[in-house]
Design a protein around this motif. Structure first.
Motif, PDB file in Angstrom:
ATOM      1  N   LYS A  27       1.019  -1.032   0.155  1.00 37.58           N
ATOM      2  CA  LYS A  27      -0.515  -0.273  -0.137  1.00 37.58           C
ATOM      3  C   LYS A  27       1.023   1.283  -0.283  1.00 37.58           C
ATOM      4  O   LYS A  27       0.463   2.264  -0.246  1.00 37.58           O
ATOM      5  CB  LYS A  27      -1.254  -0.073   1.208  1.00 37.58           C
ATOM      6  CG  LYS A  27      -2.160   0.939   1.175  1.00 37.58           C
ATOM      7  CD  LYS A  27      -3.156   0.975   1.956  1.00 37.58           C
ATOM      8  CE  LYS A  27      -3.381   1.732   2.728  1.00 37.58           C
ATOM      9  NZ  LYS A  27      -4.758   1.796   4.086  1.00 37.58           N
ATOM     10  N   SER A  28       1.805   1.725   0.334  1.00 38.61           N
ATOM     11  CA  SER A  28       2.879   2.153   0.442  1.00 38.61           C
ATOM     12  C   SER A  28       3.557   2.491  -0.787  1.00 38.61           C
ATOM     13  O   SER A  28       3.584   3.631  -0.967  1.00 38.61           O
ATOM     14  CB  SER A  28       3.980   2.329   1.495  1.00 38.61           C
ATOM     15  OG  SER A  28       4.722   1.330   1.578  1.00 38.61           O
ATOM     16  N   ASP A  31      -0.627   2.879  -3.613  1.00 42.07           N
ATOM     17  CA  ASP A  31      -1.365   3.526  -2.714  1.00 42.07           C
ATOM     18  C   ASP A  31      -2.570   2.110  -2.694  1.00 42.07           C
ATOM     19  O   ASP A  31      -2.561   1.122  -3.059  1.00 42.07           O
ATOM     20  CB  ASP A  31      -2.057   4.802  -3.354  1.00 42.07           C
ATOM     21  CG  ASP A  31      -0.875   5.558  -3.963  1.00 42.07           C
ATOM     22  OD1 ASP A  31      -0.536   6.402  -2.661  1.00 42.07           O
ATOM     23  OD2 ASP A  31      -0.847   6.604  -5.053  1.00 42.07           O
ATOM     24  N   TRP A  32      -4.090   2.719  -2.541  1.00 41.26           N
ATOM     25  CA  TRP A  32      -4.805   2.274  -1.648  1.00 41.26           C
ATOM     26  C   TRP A  32      -4.833   0.632  -2.888  1.00 41.26           C
ATOM     27  O   TRP A  32      -5.101   1.048  -3.702  1.00 41.26           O
ATOM     28  CB  TRP A  32      -6.401   2.535  -1.355  1.00 41.26           C
ATOM     29  CG  TRP A  32      -7.074   1.515  -0.954  1.00 41.26           C
ATOM     30  CD1 TRP A  32      -8.008   1.691   0.356  1.00 41.26           C
ATOM     31  CD2 TRP A  32      -8.587   0.730  -2.242  1.00 41.26           C
ATOM     32  NE1 TRP A  32      -8.853   0.508   0.281  1.00 41.26           N
ATOM     33  CE2 TRP A  32      -9.169   0.478  -1.408  1.00 41.26           C
ATOM     34  CE3 TRP A  32      -9.156   1.178  -2.976  1.00 41.26           C
ATOM     35  CZ2 TRP A  32     -10.457  -1.106  -1.315  1.00 41.26           C
ATOM     36  CZ3 TRP A  32      -9.572   0.523  -3.861  1.00 41.26           C
ATOM     37  CH2 TRP A  32     -10.037  -0.265  -2.519  1.00 41.26           C
ATOM     38  N   TYR A  33      -5.810  -0.234  -2.756  1.00 44.81           N
ATOM     39  CA  TYR A  33      -6.477  -1.849  -3.431  1.00 44.81           C
ATOM     40  C   TYR A  33      -6.536  -2.298  -3.081  1.00 44.81           C
ATOM     41  O   TYR A  33      -7.112  -1.870  -2.007  1.00 44.81           O
ATOM     42  CB  TYR A  33      -4.744  -1.903  -4.461  1.00 44.81           C
ATOM     43  CG  TYR A  33      -3.896  -2.614  -2.637  1.00 44.81           C
ATOM     44  CD1 TYR A  33      -4.144  -3.976  -2.751  1.00 44.81           C
ATOM     45  CD2 TYR A  33      -2.897  -2.299  -2.163  1.00 44.81           C
ATOM     46  CE1 TYR A  33      -3.575  -4.974  -1.477  1.00 44.81           C
ATOM     47  CE2 TYR A  33      -2.146  -2.811  -1.398  1.00 44.81           C
ATOM     48  CZ  TYR A  33      -2.638  -4.257  -1.163  1.00 44.81           C
ATOM     49  OH  TYR A  33      -1.821  -4.982   0.272  1.00 44.81           O
ATOM     50  N   CYS A  36      -6.568  -4.581   0.239  1.00 45.55           N
ATOM     51  CA  CYS A  36      -5.377  -4.087   1.130  1.00 45.55           C
ATOM     52  C   CYS A  36      -5.550  -3.816   2.803  1.00 45.55           C
ATOM     53  O   CYS A  36      -4.691  -4.289   3.302  1.00 45.55           O
ATOM     54  CB  CYS A  36      -4.770  -2.547   0.926  1.00 45.55           C
ATOM     55  SG  CYS A  36      -5.815  -1.428   1.253  1.00 45.55           S
ATOM     56  N   ASN A 133       0.729  -2.955 -11.430  1.00 48.62           N
ATOM     57  CA  ASN A 133       0.746  -2.737  -9.701  1.00 48.62           C
ATOM     58  C   ASN A 133       0.968  -4.471  -9.553  1.00 48.62           C
ATOM     59  O   ASN A 133       1.818  -4.524  -8.458  1.00 48.62           O
ATOM     60  CB  ASN A 133      -0.251  -2.329  -9.116  1.00 48.62           C
ATOM     61  CG  ASN A 133      -0.776  -0.874  -9.353  1.00 48.62           C
ATOM     62  OD1 ASN A 133       0.721  -0.186  -9.102  1.00 48.62           O
ATOM     63  ND2 ASN A 133      -1.351  -0.548  -8.687  1.00 48.62           N
TER      64      ASN A 133
END
Length: 187
Positions: A27-28, A31-33, A36, A133
């Motif tokens: 996530k870092s 970002d959001w997924y 998560c 990603n």
């Protein structure tokens, strides 16, 4: 009112913590997924039924889990389902061989429900990831070697607001063999 439920294998707390660390690290970076924030688990199935029906299926889960003996599960590699954008931790072959029949028997015990089934035991790190990603995840995580004693399953209910499942019941593996029915003779 209909609710969505999930039956899953939860690993030990230290494995849950390790998976959370991996999810937070991913996530870092991206970002959001999807998933998560979900607790590390191996999904067995999902279904939607009315709340009034759930006790009947809890009894079926109690009965089937009573016959299972706890098994050691070893997670030793990462994998992905490119078509679903999923990146996951996978069990070794021996663990798959012991998990698949357990998953199948649990799914069969929930007949006649319409189940969304998982036939391939795995612990998701991320779902619905873009190809980029997915590539980042596979570069971040290359080796894994963790194990846990699979000694229970959990029944989870979906919180429609948080869009996260929460545990509502746990079913222990008690190792009680089913007695064989033997046709007797009266004379």
């Amino acid at each position: 009112m209909e609710k969505k439920y999930s039956v899953a294998i939860y690993p030990s707390q230290d494995v849950i913590d390790s998976v959370k660390t991996m999810k937070d690290y991913l996530k870092s970076k991206i970002d959001w997924y999807n998933s998560c924030n979900s607790v590390g688990h191996i999904t067995i199935c999902e279904f939607t039924i009315t709340e009034s029906e759930i006790d009947k299926y809890k009894q079926k889960l109690v009965k089937v889990c009573d016959t299972f003996t706890p098994v050691q599960v070893h997670l030793d590699h990462f994998g992905s389902y490119d078509n679903a954008g999923a990146f996951y931790i996978a069990p070794n072959e021996e663990s798959k061989i012991v998990l698949k029949p357990i998953m199948k028997k649990i799914q069969e015990s929930l007949k006649p429900l319409k189940l969304k089934k998982s036939d391939d035991p795995h612990m998701s790190i991320g779902r619905k990831l873009t190809p980029e990603n997915l590539k980042i995840a596979s570069q971040l995580f290359t080796t894994i070697d963790i194990d846990f004693l699979c000694k229970e399953i959990v029944l989870r209910e979906l919180d429609p607001v948080k869009k996260q499942f929460f545990v509502i019941d746990t079913f222990l593996f008690n190792g009680n063999a089913q007695p064989e029915f033997v046709q007797g003779s009266l004379f």
